[in-house]
Motif scaffolding. Structure first.
Motif, PDB file in Angstrom:
ATOM      1  N   HIS A   1       0.833  -1.206   0.000  1.00 57.30           N
ATOM      2  CA  HIS A   1       0.000   0.000   0.000  1.00 57.30           C
ATOM      3  C   HIS A   1       0.873   1.265   0.000  1.00 57.30           C
ATOM      4  CE1 HIS A   1      -4.365   1.168   0.584  1.00 57.30           C
ATOM      5  NE2 HIS A   1      -3.739   2.337   0.521  1.00 57.30           N
ATOM      6  N   SER A   2       2.114   1.147   0.481  1.00 54.98           N
ATOM      7  CA  SER A   2       3.040   2.293   0.420  1.00 54.98           C
ATOM      8  C   SER A   2       3.337   2.678  -1.035  1.00 54.98           C
ATOM      9  CB  SER A   2       4.354   1.961   1.129  1.00 54.98           C
ATOM     10  OG  SER A   2       4.118   1.625   2.473  1.00 54.98           O
TER      11      SER A   2
ATOM     12  N   HIS B   1       0.348   4.840  -1.863  1.00 51.59           N
ATOM     13  CA  HIS B   1       0.434   6.129  -1.148  1.00 51.59           C
ATOM     14  C   HIS B   1       1.410   7.053  -1.883  1.00 51.59           C
ATOM     15  CE1 HIS B   1      -1.742   5.106   2.538  1.00 51.59           C
ATOM     16  NE2 HIS B   1      -0.876   4.210   2.943  1.00 51.59           N
TER      17      HIS B   1
ATOM     18  N   CYS C   1       8.632  -6.708   2.670  1.00 47.57           N
ATOM     19  CA  CYS C   1       8.121  -5.524   3.382  1.00 47.57           C
ATOM     20  C   CYS C   1       7.026  -5.939   4.364  1.00 47.57           C
ATOM     21  CB  CYS C   1       7.629  -4.433   2.438  1.00 47.57           C
ATOM     22  SG  CYS C   1       6.883  -3.068   3.360  1.00 47.57           S
TER      23      CYS C   1
ATOM     24  N   THR D   1       7.886  -5.869   8.346  1.00 45.87           N
ATOM     25  CA  THR D   1       7.227  -4.738   9.036  1.00 45.87           C
ATOM     26  C   THR D   1       6.320  -5.217  10.165  1.00 45.87           C
ATOM     27  OG1 THR D   1       7.334  -3.442   7.019  1.00 45.87           O
ATOM     28  CG2 THR D   1       5.756  -2.707   8.657  1.00 45.87           C
TER      29      THR D   1
ATOM     30  N   LEU E   1      -7.107  -6.534   7.925  1.00 42.23           N
ATOM     31  CA  LEU E   1      -6.661  -7.751   7.254  1.00 42.23           C
ATOM     32  C   LEU E   1      -6.343  -7.431   5.794  1.00 42.23           C
ATOM     33  CD1 LEU E   1      -6.006 -10.707   7.620  1.00 42.23           C
ATOM     34  CD2 LEU E   1      -8.343 -11.294   7.007  1.00 42.23           C
TER      35      LEU E   1
ATOM     36  N   GLY F   1      -1.504  -6.936   7.602  1.00 42.87           N
ATOM     37  CA  GLY F   1      -2.324  -7.583   8.618  1.00 42.87           C
ATOM     38  C   GLY F   1      -2.275  -9.095   8.536  1.00 42.87           C
TER      39      GLY F   1
ATOM     40  N   SER G   1     -12.623  -4.051   9.601  1.00 44.38           N
ATOM     41  CA  SER G   1     -13.796  -3.239   9.241  1.00 44.38           C
ATOM     42  C   SER G   1     -14.657  -3.977   8.211  1.00 44.38           C
ATOM     43  CB  SER G   1     -13.349  -1.881   8.698  1.00 44.38           C
ATOM     44  OG  SER G   1     -12.590  -2.039   7.518  1.00 44.38           O
ATOM     45  N   SER G   2     -14.211  -5.172   7.797  1.00 46.57           N
ATOM     46  CA  SER G   2     -14.921  -5.935   6.752  1.00 46.57           C
ATOM     47  C   SER G   2     -15.467  -7.238   7.319  1.00 46.57           C
ATOM     48  CB  SER G   2     -13.974  -6.277   5.600  1.00 46.57           C
ATOM     49  OG  SER G   2     -13.267  -5.144   5.169  1.00 46.57           O
TER      50      SER G   2
ATOM     51  N   VAL H   1      -3.715  -0.218   9.592  1.00 43.44           N
ATOM     52  CA  VAL H   1      -4.731   0.464   8.768  1.00 43.44           C
ATOM     53  C   VAL H   1      -4.095   1.537   7.875  1.00 43.44           C
ATOM     54  CG1 VAL H   1      -6.829   1.877   8.845  1.00 43.44           C
ATOM     55  CG2 VAL H   1      -6.518  -0.007  10.473  1.00 43.44           C
TER      56      VAL H   1
ATOM     57  N   ILE I   1       0.284   3.858   7.752  1.00 47.65           N
ATOM     58  CA  ILE I   1       0.685   5.266   7.580  1.00 47.65           C
ATOM     59  C   ILE I   1      -0.370   6.036   6.786  1.00 47.65           C
ATOM     60  CG2 ILE I   1       2.611   6.795   7.005  1.00 47.65           C
ATOM     61  CD1 ILE I   1       4.367   4.283   6.636  1.00 47.65           C
TER      62      ILE I   1
ATOM     63  N   SER J   1       6.707   1.792  14.335  1.00 40.17           N
ATOM     64  CA  SER J   1       7.769   0.877  13.921  1.00 40.17           C
ATOM     65  C   SER J   1       7.927   0.939  12.408  1.00 40.17           C
ATOM     66  CB  SER J   1       7.435  -0.545  14.369  1.00 40.17           C
ATOM     67  OG  SER J   1       8.504  -1.423  14.105  1.00 40.17           O
ATOM     68  N   SER J   2       9.174   1.002  11.984  1.00 40.55           N
ATOM     69  CA  SER J   2       9.473   1.081  10.551  1.00 40.55           C
ATOM     70  C   SER J   2      10.206  -0.189  10.111  1.00 40.55           C
ATOM     71  CB  SER J   2      10.359   2.308  10.300  1.00 40.55           C
ATOM     72  OG  SER J   2      10.809   2.322   8.978  1.00 40.55           O
ATOM     73  N   ILE J   3       9.700  -0.861   9.144  1.00 42.31           N
ATOM     74  CA  ILE J   3      10.243  -2.108   8.566  1.00 42.31           C
ATOM     75  C   ILE J   3      11.092  -2.885   9.572  1.00 42.31           C
ATOM     76  CG2 ILE J   3       9.909  -1.614   6.143  1.00 42.31           C
ATOM     77  CD1 ILE J   3      12.903  -0.660   6.052  1.00 42.31           C
TER      78      ILE J   3
HETATM   79  P1  NAP Z   1      -3.562  -3.034   2.537  1.00 39.62           P
HETATM   80  O1  NAP Z   1      -3.165  -4.376   2.040  1.00 39.62           O
HETATM   81  O2  NAP Z   1      -4.323  -2.129   1.647  1.00 39.62           O
HETATM   82  O3  NAP Z   1      -4.353  -3.265   3.922  1.00 39.62           O
HETATM   83  C1  NAP Z   1      -4.839  -2.213   4.698  1.00 39.62           C
HETATM   84  C2  NAP Z   1      -6.055  -2.712   5.495  1.00 39.62           C
HETATM   85  O4  NAP Z   1      -6.491  -1.665   6.361  1.00 39.62           O
HETATM   86  C3  NAP Z   1      -7.281  -3.009   4.657  1.00 39.62           C
HETATM   87  O5  NAP Z   1      -7.263  -4.253   4.033  1.00 39.62           O
HETATM   88  C4  NAP Z   1      -8.400  -2.904   5.685  1.00 39.62           C
HETATM   89  O6  NAP Z   1      -8.554  -4.155   6.380  1.00 39.62           O
HETATM   90  C5  NAP Z   1      -7.879  -1.865   6.667  1.00 39.62           C
HETATM   91  N1  NAP Z   1      -8.584  -0.597   6.480  1.00 39.62           N
HETATM   92  C6  NAP Z   1      -8.624   0.160   5.370  1.00 39.62           C
HETATM   93  N2  NAP Z   1      -9.389   1.252   5.561  1.00 39.62           N
HETATM   94  C7  NAP Z   1      -9.813   1.195   6.844  1.00 39.62           C
HETATM   95  C8  NAP Z   1     -10.607   2.056   7.662  1.00 39.62           C
HETATM   96  N3  NAP Z   1     -11.108   3.196   7.196  1.00 39.62           N
HETATM   97  N4  NAP Z   1     -10.836   1.674   8.931  1.00 39.62           N
HETATM   98  C9  NAP Z   1     -10.341   0.541   9.426  1.00 39.62           C
HETATM   99  N5  NAP Z   1      -9.581  -0.313   8.691  1.00 39.62           N
HETATM  100  C10 NAP Z   1      -9.329   0.010   7.427  1.00 39.62           C
HETATM  101  O7  NAP Z   1      -2.267  -2.196   2.974  1.00 39.62           O
HETATM  102  P2  NAP Z   1      -0.832  -2.749   3.455  1.00 39.62           P
HETATM  103  O8  NAP Z   1       0.043  -2.911   2.272  1.00 39.62           O
HETATM  104  O9  NAP Z   1      -1.030  -3.831   4.413  1.00 39.62           O
HETATM  105  O10 NAP Z   1      -0.279  -1.452   4.219  1.00 39.62           O
HETATM  106  C11 NAP Z   1      -0.937  -0.974   5.379  1.00 39.62           C
HETATM  107  C12 NAP Z   1      -0.349   0.346   5.826  1.00 39.62           C
HETATM  108  O11 NAP Z   1       0.976   0.123   6.334  1.00 39.62           O
HETATM  109  C13 NAP Z   1      -0.185   1.371   4.707  1.00 39.62           C
HETATM  110  O12 NAP Z   1      -0.510   2.651   5.210  1.00 39.62           O
HETATM  111  C14 NAP Z   1       1.311   1.293   4.369  1.00 39.62           C
HETATM  112  O13 NAP Z   1       1.816   2.474   3.809  1.00 39.62           O
HETATM  113  C15 NAP Z   1       1.886   1.032   5.733  1.00 39.62           C
HETATM  114  N6  NAP Z   1       3.228   0.422   5.732  1.00 39.62           N
HETATM  115  C16 NAP Z   1       4.084   0.791   6.721  1.00 39.62           C
HETATM  116  C17 NAP Z   1       5.332   0.219   6.808  1.00 39.62           C
HETATM  117  C18 NAP Z   1       6.240   0.581   7.938  1.00 39.62           C
HETATM  118  O14 NAP Z   1       7.460   0.378   7.848  1.00 39.62           O
HETATM  119  N7  NAP Z   1       5.712   1.077   9.047  1.00 39.62           N
HETATM  120  C19 NAP Z   1       5.739  -0.723   5.859  1.00 39.62           C
HETATM  121  C20 NAP Z   1       4.828  -1.098   4.880  1.00 39.62           C
HETATM  122  C21 NAP Z   1       3.571  -0.528   4.822  1.00 39.62           C
HETATM  123  P3  NAP Z   1     -10.019  -4.648   6.843  1.00 39.62           P
HETATM  124  O15 NAP Z   1     -10.799  -4.817   5.572  1.00 39.62           O
HETATM  125  O16 NAP Z   1      -9.739  -5.916   7.538  1.00 39.62           O
HETATM  126  O17 NAP Z   1     -10.564  -3.587   7.767  1.00 39.62           O
END
Ligand code: NAP
Ligand code: ZN
Ligand code: ZN
Length: 348
Positions: free
Chosen positions: A42-43, A46, A159, A163, A184, A188, A207-208, A246, A270, A292-294
């Protein structure tokens, strides 16, 4: 210079499209990898859509890279031509600060060098990621990949895997810990697999409603629908650790209320907008919020080896590069089951 085929974002509002650029010639410490698969984080979305306000175009996203070593520089001993190798979210760092020395390169005092949408250490070359045919990376930032697992399902570990593995380890999640994974999606579902494999009691908070069956199949002991006010109330002060993955803007408050005494919400998601934190939500039960970052290179290798030993991979949907824009649209609708992975053969 080596011509490299790719897909790039050219602006925040236009679809990704074909692009060509040059990768550098091999330096003595470089490993050249022919990319076979790249996960879609998802990054990527973004940044391609400039949701974090730091986009540089053209941008070739992709930081869940696996492939075959095509060539190595003269100093490289640990990677051989034909072997599998991977590159994650960073391709360099200062290498001298305390955090770099401690294997925490992601927290480099000078800032790590991202795999894409970042300047390399020379301060002028723009790094390009894995939606491309090949990558040239310093051996220090290249990971060893086991032949044992399904390679396309290994890509997201670079990633989504690290992460979620890193903060769960940091929080000492194990037998007796009550963990809630929020969301999820790509991160997740990996967090869920790791927390369950560490022996914790795991609840998937989503949320699903439609994801309950999958959550249980992936290892969740319980499922909690975040819109079910009664059930959420019943789980007040229940969890020791929450992993918040999320991606969309959301209110932290209903989740913080779920934490028990000294409980921690680990933030990895993020969203574009900064959330509000209400003091009452954290002073009650002395709760804390930790980001926490990666993970560092050493820990990423440890995670990959752990996955090979325990047979842990991502649940993926394989796509061609031409399907990337549809995949992004589906990701914004929470319709990912549970990571898109690009088959780079489709670039040819
Ligand atoms: P993803 O596959 O799109 O999953 C995000 C999940 O968040 C969705 O499947 C959904 O799960 C939930 N969600 C979405 N909108 C929501 C809302 N309004 N309220 C509650 N839950 C909601 O994304 P991802 O690739 O896993 O990435 C997730 C986040 O982590 C992104 O922001 C990404 O940039 C960040 N990230 C951070 C790092 C780091 O180092 N910290 C590394 C990688 C990614 P449900 O349907 O189950 O609710
Ligand atoms: Zn990522
Ligand atoms: Zn450093």
């Amino acid at each position: 210079m080596q011509t490299t085929k790719a897909y790039a974002a050219f602006s925040a509002t236009t679809p990704l499209a074909p692009f060509q650029f040059d990768r550098r010639e091999l330096r003595p410490d470089d490993v050249q990898i022919e990319i076979l698969y790249c996960g879609v984080c998802h990054s990527d979305l973004h940044q391609a859509r400039n949701e974090w306000g730091n986009a540089m175009y053209p941008m070739v996203p992709g930081h869940e890279i696996v492939g075959k070593v095509a060539r190595v520089g003269t100093n490289v001993k640990n990677f051989k031509v034909g072997e599998l190798a991977g590159v994650g979210v960073m391709v360099d760092s200062c290498r001298t600060c305390k955090n770099c020395q401690d294997g925490l390169e992601q927290y480099c005092a000078e800032g790590m060098t991202g795999t894409y949408n970042a300047f390399e250490r020379d301060g002028k070359t723009i790094a390009h990621g894995g939606y491309s045919s090949q990558i040239v990376t310093d051996q220090k930032y290249v990971l060893q990949i086991s032949e044992k697992l399904d390679l396309k399902a290994v890509a997201p570990l670079l990633c989504a895997g690290i992460t979620t593995y890193s903060p769960l380890r940091y929080a000492k999640v194990g037998k007796g810990t009550k963990v809630g994974i929020i969301g999820l999606g790509g991160l997740g579902h990996m967090g869920l697999k790791f927390a369950a494999s560490f022996g914790a009691e795991v609840t998937l908070i989503s949320s699903s409603a439609s994801k309950e069956k999958d959550a249980k199949r992936l290892g969740a002991h319980h499922f909690l629908l975040s819109s079910d006010v009664k059930e959420m109330k019943k789980h007040s002060s229940y969890f020791d650790v929450l992993l918040n993955t999320v991606s969309a803007n959301h209110d932290y408050s209903p989740y913080l209320k779920l934490l028990d005494l000294n409980g921690t919400m680990l933030i990895v998601g993020i969203p574009a907008q900064a959330p509000v934190v209400r003091p009452f939500d954290i002073l009650t039960n002395r709760r804390s919020i930790t980001g926490s970052s990666i993970g560092g290179i050493k820990e990423t290798q440890e995670m990959l080896d752990y996955c090979a030993e325990k047979n842990i991979v991502s649940d993926i949907e394989l796509i061609s590069i031409q399907e990337i824009n549809t995949a992004y649209d589906r990701m914004t609708k929470n319709d990912v089951r549970y990571r898109f992975v690009i088959d780079l053969k489709s670039l040819a």
